[in-house]
Design a protein around this motif. Structure first.
Motif, PDB file in Angstrom:
ATOM      1  N   LYS A  18      -3.990   1.557   7.491  1.00 49.26           N
ATOM      2  CA  LYS A  18      -3.681   2.549   6.449  1.00 49.26           C
ATOM      3  C   LYS A  18      -4.332   3.895   6.781  1.00 49.26           C
ATOM      4  CE  LYS A  18      -5.953   3.033   2.651  1.00 49.26           C
ATOM      5  NZ  LYS A  18      -6.652   2.887   1.395  1.00 49.26           N
ATOM      6  N   GLU A  56      -6.707  -1.831   5.861  1.00 48.50           N
ATOM      7  CA  GLU A  56      -7.438  -0.583   5.615  1.00 48.50           C
ATOM      8  C   GLU A  56      -7.501   0.263   6.894  1.00 48.50           C
ATOM      9  OE1 GLU A  56      -9.339   2.168   3.203  1.00 48.50           O
ATOM     10  OE2 GLU A  56      -8.328   0.334   2.607  1.00 48.50           O
ATOM     11  N   VAL A  87       0.835  -1.207   0.000  1.00 48.03           N
ATOM     12  CA  VAL A  87       0.000   0.000   0.000  1.00 48.03           C
ATOM     13  C   VAL A  87       0.868   1.254   0.000  1.00 48.03           C
ATOM     14  CG1 VAL A  87      -1.606   1.344   1.433  1.00 48.03           C
ATOM     15  CG2 VAL A  87      -2.001  -1.096   1.079  1.00 48.03           C
TER      16      VAL A  87
END
Length: 184
Positions: A171, A168, A23
């Motif tokens: 992040k 997620e 990511v």
């Protein structure tokens, strides 16, 4: 900046850290898989390896890992480290050391119930039965240790969640806090 992905054996540190590195690949990050780093270190340092049979209890290994992380930081690389910091030695040789050096860190502890972690270990076909037995034996004390460690760490529940959902959440936290950095 160093991003620590911590948690008991089998909680999913390696999977989460590897996905985070994907990511943030545009942010000059490098994934450090501590188990792989440990095995490579043992090959070169067999005598020193005898002073602690796990990466989190071997001062020589922790010193070398710490030096490598400092070097990467000086080169502008952000290490994403997956490692169980389940011993006081890890705290003093790594977390406390970097805090004194004022090197920004984000310490994330992945959590799940002992039963869930044991189930994950048993269902992981990459672990043979001997490894599974050894790791299952460590789950209880590691979870107990981590529950009382670093009250400032970000704790992320992995129970009944996909790697994608966990990544997620982390992040989003990193996007909100990366600029300010530091051990939260």
């Amino acid at each position: 900046m160093i991003i620590w992905i911590d948690g008991a054996t089998g909680v999913g540190k390696s999977h989460v850290a590897a996905k985070l590195a994907e990511v943030f690949e545009e942010k000059n990050v490098e994934y450090i898989e501590s188990d792989l780093y440990w095995f490579n270190w043992i090959k070169k340092n067999l005598r020193k390896a005898l002073s602690g049979f796990a990466p989190y209890t071997n001062k020589y290994f922790l010193d070398e890992l710490r030096n490598a992380l400092e070097e990467k930081n000086q080169l502008g690389i952000t290490p994403i480290v997956s490692m169980s910091l389940v011993d006081k030695l890890c705290e003093t040789e790594l977390l406390d050391y970097f805090e004194v050096k004022k090197l920004p860190m984000i310490h994330i502890i992945l959590e799940a119930s002992k039963e869930e972690i044991i189930l994950r270990i048993k269902n992981d076909c990459s672990r043979d039965q001997v490894m599974q037995s050894e790791q299952i034996a460590n789950v209880e004390w590691q979870v107990d240790y981590l529950e009382g460690s670093d009250i400032n760490a970000i704790r992320v529940c992995t129970e009944n969640r996909s790697i994608k959902e966990i990544v997620e959440e982390i992040k989003n936290y990193l996007f909100e806090n990366w600029v300010n950095g530091g051990r939260k």
